[in-house]
Write an enzyme that holds these catalytic residues in place. Structure first.
Site, short mmCIF file in Angstrom:
data_model
loop_
_atom_site.label_atom_id
_atom_site.label_comp_id
_atom_site.label_asym_id
_atom_site.label_seq_id
_atom_site.Cartn_x
_atom_site.Cartn_y
_atom_site.Cartn_z
N CYS A 3 14.64 -37.95 9.93
CA CYS A 3 13.61 -38.40 10.88
C CYS A 3 12.92 -37.19 11.51
CB CYS A 3 14.26 -39.27 11.95
SG CYS A 3 13.15 -39.68 13.29
N CYS A 6 13.53 -36.85 15.30
CA CYS A 6 14.86 -36.32 15.63
C CYS A 6 14.88 -34.80 15.44
CB CYS A 6 15.93 -36.99 14.78
SG CYS A 6 16.31 -38.67 15.31
N ASP A 29 0.50 -34.54 19.79
CA ASP A 29 0.39 -35.00 18.41
C ASP A 29 -0.29 -33.91 17.58
OD1 ASP A 29 -0.60 -36.37 15.98
OD2 ASP A 29 0.09 -38.18 16.98
N HIS A 45 17.76 -41.67 18.57
CA HIS A 45 17.01 -42.35 17.51
C HIS A 45 17.14 -43.87 17.68
CE1 HIS A 45 15.16 -42.70 13.48
NE2 HIS A 45 15.85 -43.83 13.46
N ASN A 85 3.35 -48.40 17.83
CA ASN A 85 3.22 -48.96 16.49
C ASN A 85 4.58 -49.53 16.11
OD1 ASN A 85 0.52 -48.16 16.04
ND2 ASN A 85 1.21 -46.08 15.66
N HIS A 94 11.20 -44.08 14.22
CA HIS A 94 11.74 -43.68 15.53
C HIS A 94 10.72 -44.12 16.61
CE1 HIS A 94 14.02 -40.25 17.77
NE2 HIS A 94 13.33 -40.93 18.67
N HIS A 96 8.22 -44.53 19.40
CA HIS A 96 7.43 -43.52 20.10
C HIS A 96 6.21 -44.18 20.72
CE1 HIS A 96 6.00 -43.76 15.93
NE2 HIS A 96 4.82 -43.37 16.35
N HIS A 98 2.35 -43.55 21.95
CA HIS A 98 1.16 -42.70 21.92
C HIS A 98 0.44 -42.83 23.26
CE1 HIS A 98 0.80 -42.11 17.44
NE2 HIS A 98 1.50 -43.24 17.42
#
Ligand SMILES: [Zn+2]
Length: 112
Positions: A3, A6, A29, A45, A85, A94, A96, A98
Site C-alpha cells: 500500500c 502505508c 497530493d 491501514h 473515494n 487505504h 483517505h 482529499h
C-alpha cells in the site's frame, strides 16, 4: 503489504507533510487537481467495507476534523471540497480524505 499510503506513513516514500499526529498524516497530493490538494490518511491501514468498526468511524470523523482545521489555516475553507473515494473507483484502497481548494476564479463542479 504494497500500500503506497502505508509506505508514506512509514516514511519509506517521501511526502510533503502538512499535518501529523499519532493517528493521522496529512500531505500534499503529488498530482494536484486544485491549487491546494491535500490528502489525509489514518496511519492504520483501513479499507472501506460495509463493516467499519466504531474505532474506524472515529478515524473518519478525525480526518474531517483535521482537514477542516487545515483548510481554515490555509484560508481556503470558504470554498473547498472534502472527498472520499469509496470502493472500486480505481483509487487507493487505504481510506483517505482529499481536501481541494484555493481556486481563484470558477470552482469546478465535478473534477475528481
Ligand atoms: Zn495502507
Amino acid at each position: 503489504m504494497s500500500c503506497i499510503f502505508c509506505k508514506i506513513v512509514k516514511k519509506e516514500i517521501p511526502s510533503d507533510v502538512v499535518y501529523e499526529d499519532e493517528e493521522i498524516l496529512g500531505f500534499k497530493d503529488v498530482n494536484p487537481e486544485a491549487p491546494v490538494h491535500l490528502l489525509f490518511v489514518p496511519k492504520k491501514h483501513i479499507e472501506w467495507t460495509d463493516k467499519l468498526s466504531e474505532k474506524d468511524l472515529f478515524f473518519l470523523a478525525k480526518l474531517l476534523s483535521i482537514a477542516k482545521k487545515v483548510a481554515i489555516e490555509k484560508n481556503i475553507f470558504k470554498a473547498c471540497k472534502f472527498i472520499f473515494n469509496v470502493g472500486n473507483t480505481g483509487d487507493i484502497l487505504h481510506i483517505h480524505l482529499h481536501l481541494l481548494g484555493g481556486w481563484k476564479e470558477k470552482i469546478p463542479r465535478h473534477n475528481i
